[in-house]
Design an enzyme around this catalytic site. Sequence first.
Site, PDB file in Angstrom:
ATOM      1  N   ASN A 127      -2.128  -0.608  -7.240  1.00 28.30           N
ATOM      2  CA  ASN A 127      -3.512  -0.243  -7.479  1.00 28.30           C
ATOM      3  C   ASN A 127      -4.557  -0.490  -6.640  1.00 28.30           C
ATOM      4  OD1 ASN A 127      -2.983  -3.020  -8.615  1.00 28.30           O
ATOM      5  ND2 ASN A 127      -4.428  -2.774 -10.192  1.00 28.30           N
ATOM      6  N   GLU A 144       0.694   3.663 -10.011  1.00 26.22           N
ATOM      7  CA  GLU A 144       1.497   4.806  -9.834  1.00 26.22           C
ATOM      8  C   GLU A 144       0.920   5.997  -9.187  1.00 26.22           C
ATOM      9  OE1 GLU A 144       0.328   3.249 -12.228  1.00 26.22           O
ATOM     10  OE2 GLU A 144       1.430   3.042 -13.984  1.00 26.22           O
TER      11      GLU A 144
HETATM   12  N1  THU Z   1      -3.328  -0.111 -13.677  1.00 25.41           N
HETATM   13  C1  THU Z   1      -2.155   0.354 -12.888  1.00 25.41           C
HETATM   14  O1  THU Z   1      -2.390   0.529 -11.654  1.00 25.41           O
HETATM   15  N2  THU Z   1      -1.218   1.071 -13.447  1.00 25.41           N
HETATM   16  C2  THU Z   1      -1.275   1.251 -14.911  1.00 25.41           C
HETATM   17  O2  THU Z   1      -0.031   1.598 -15.462  1.00 25.41           O
HETATM   18  C3  THU Z   1      -2.113   0.779 -15.857  1.00 25.41           C
HETATM   19  C4  THU Z   1      -3.396   0.208 -15.118  1.00 25.41           C
HETATM   20  C5  THU Z   1      -4.468  -0.453 -13.076  1.00 25.41           C
HETATM   21  C6  THU Z   1      -5.560   0.280 -12.915  1.00 25.41           C
HETATM   22  C7  THU Z   1      -6.848  -1.087 -12.717  1.00 25.41           C
HETATM   23  O3  THU Z   1      -6.739  -1.322 -11.120  1.00 25.41           O
HETATM   24  C8  THU Z   1      -6.143  -2.160 -13.399  1.00 25.41           C
HETATM   25  O4  THU Z   1      -4.938  -1.888 -13.575  1.00 25.41           O
HETATM   26  C9  THU Z   1      -6.736  -2.673 -14.650  1.00 25.41           C
HETATM   27  O5  THU Z   1      -7.037  -1.555 -15.493  1.00 25.41           O
END
Ligand code: THU
Length: 134
Positions: free
Chosen positions: A41, A54
Amino acid sequence: MSKDLFDAAFAAMQKTHSPYSRFPVGAAIRTSDGRIYSGCNIEVISYPEGWCAETTALSHFVMGGGGTITEIAVVAEKKAKCTPCGGCRQRLAEFAGPETRLHLCDNNGIVETLTMKELFPYGFEAEVLGKGAA
Ligand code: THU
């Protein structure tokens, strides 16, 4: 054997840029011909502009030539069995089939496996929009 996919997701999570949520996430995608693409992320000071692990992995998959996705693994350091958000479910469904396996993990490995159809039933599909058209 999905341990290598978990390992790729876990390694990707170490590259997270999530100074605002402090919620590191990693994801990895395997293609039917054996390629693995991963992502973390990435957050931005203007908070809505960040994106999920993802989505990063999907970007690498597309740029690497795309294809058929057979397996996906997601790991979040601070939450076991972190499931993809709504937007990422739709994005994954664009390239994954209903039987594509999604592995939910903790920091030690895969904890539970679902199919895309279980994770994302009744997703938006619209033949009239011509998915697959140039
Ligand atoms: N996030 C993801 O990268 N994937 C997920 O499946 C759920 C949430 C990230 C987005 C943000 O950077 C952080 O987690 C908190 O929401």
